[in-house]
Design a protein around this motif. Sequence first.
Motif, short mmCIF file in Angstrom:
data_model
loop_
_atom_site.label_atom_id
_atom_site.label_comp_id
_atom_site.label_asym_id
_atom_site.label_seq_id
_atom_site.Cartn_x
_atom_site.Cartn_y
_atom_site.Cartn_z
N VAL A 15 34.01 48.02 -17.31
CA VAL A 15 34.64 48.08 -18.63
C VAL A 15 35.84 47.13 -18.68
O VAL A 15 36.05 46.42 -19.67
CB VAL A 15 35.06 49.52 -18.97
N THR A 16 36.63 47.10 -17.62
CA THR A 16 37.76 46.17 -17.57
C THR A 16 37.28 44.73 -17.65
O THR A 16 37.88 43.90 -18.34
CB THR A 16 38.57 46.37 -16.28
N LEU A 60 36.33 44.15 -21.39
CA LEU A 60 37.38 44.26 -22.41
C LEU A 60 38.68 43.57 -22.02
O LEU A 60 39.55 43.36 -22.87
CB LEU A 60 37.66 45.73 -22.71
N GLY A 78 41.90 42.83 -18.86
CA GLY A 78 42.93 43.58 -18.15
C GLY A 78 43.43 42.76 -16.98
O GLY A 78 43.48 41.53 -17.05
N PRO A 128 39.13 39.01 -21.90
CA PRO A 128 38.17 39.84 -22.66
C PRO A 128 36.89 39.07 -22.94
O PRO A 128 36.92 37.92 -23.37
CB PRO A 128 38.93 40.15 -23.95
N TYR A 156 34.45 40.82 -24.75
CA TYR A 156 34.00 41.47 -25.98
C TYR A 156 35.20 42.11 -26.65
O TYR A 156 36.02 42.75 -25.99
CB TYR A 156 32.94 42.52 -25.66
N PRO A 174 35.26 48.37 -30.11
CA PRO A 174 35.69 49.71 -29.71
C PRO A 174 35.46 49.96 -28.22
O PRO A 174 34.35 49.77 -27.71
CB PRO A 174 34.82 50.64 -30.57
N ARG A 175 36.49 50.41 -27.54
CA ARG A 175 36.39 50.67 -26.10
C ARG A 175 35.35 51.75 -25.80
O ARG A 175 34.60 51.66 -24.82
CB ARG A 175 37.75 51.09 -25.55
N ARG A 176 35.31 52.77 -26.66
CA ARG A 176 34.41 53.89 -26.38
C ARG A 176 32.95 53.44 -26.38
O ARG A 176 32.14 53.95 -25.58
CB ARG A 176 34.61 55.00 -27.40
N VAL A 218 31.79 50.55 -25.40
CA VAL A 218 31.54 49.90 -24.12
C VAL A 218 31.43 50.94 -23.00
O VAL A 218 30.57 50.84 -22.12
CB VAL A 218 32.65 48.87 -23.82
N GLU A 219 32.29 51.95 -23.03
CA GLU A 219 32.22 53.00 -22.02
C GLU A 219 30.90 53.75 -22.08
O GLU A 219 30.30 54.05 -21.03
CB GLU A 219 33.39 53.97 -22.20
N ASP A 228 40.53 40.67 -35.74
CA ASP A 228 39.60 40.79 -34.61
C ASP A 228 38.57 39.67 -34.64
O ASP A 228 38.24 39.07 -33.60
CB ASP A 228 38.88 42.15 -34.67
#
Length: 360
Positions: free
Chosen positions: A42-43, A46, A48, A57, A59, A62-64, A66-67, A230
Amino acid sequence: MSSTAVMRPHAEDEYAEELAALAATDERVRPPAWRLSPAAVVTYLLGGRAGDVEITPKYVGPRRLVEVAVATLATDRALLLLGVPGTAKTWVSEHLAAAISGDSTLLVQGTAGTAEEAIRYGWNYAQLIAQGPSEAALVPSPVQRAMAEAKIARIEELTRMPSDVQDALITVLSEKALPIPELASEVQARKGFNVIATANDRDKGVNELSSALRRRFNTVVLPLPDSADDEVEIVSRRVAQLGASLELPPQDSALDEIRRVVTVFRELRSGRTEDGRTAVKSPSGTLSTAEAISVVTGGLALAAHFGDGVLRSYDVAGGILGAVVKDPSADRVVWSEYLETVVRERDGWSDFYRACRDIS
């Protein structure tokens, strides 16, 4: 061949330093055969940090979502990335495979002419005729190779395949085995194998998935970018990457034109201006983020090779016209009305209006 010699390196090659940094600092539990833990994947997607290395990044969304996508691949269910054209389905699937398996090349491209052998296996007919069915004569598909090597297989445009070819996946996904009757054997998937498929239901020529096949997938719908900021960030980032790959001059002054292209696309896509005051007609095309990236990249090429290197309205006008006017009769009316009722009246857009009128 060095990575600088190819037009578009595979994700695992282009971002090898980031993947290595994540692997070196990743202390969380990794599923069998995974190069990274789900959290590190995920990192990678997205952005980090991994030690002293900044993770860019890949992508923006929404983070959720991807999770959920990454967690799905850590189970025995396959992942279906669904969305309208241009929502980065292929981009996300490639980077997921690169981060998890270190190999994004086990790819089946779905078309109306895709045969069942692309999912199962084929034969080297010269050896088949000379020796009969044998392991040496067998030509494994990317899916079979992924099963044997405990990797991620990617299937692009699943709904473009004929329905009977799609259903060749059912046994693979449910039994985690691929029978080879000609050899009285089978290939059993090793732990770490899974499938990422992409599909959309907006284009012409798509085939609905059977309910039996759909049950084998966990579906994640990738949305269009929520906000103009975005979308501008996505377009800017990808244009910079493509520009570097194509060896176009760097553009520090392109942001204004990128924001203008994104604004046009979003307003025509939604049928309303950004301030909500004026309704506009929408053209027949999707006007995706991917098309906006293409318009700006084409404009950069025009500015570099036929201008002074600075991206201006005239450089992107032709690309916008081609993206909007897919149907020469209906879409041309939509575009003309938008120019006269919105663009012409907008402060600071006079140069863009003239460029678009001239090219039209």
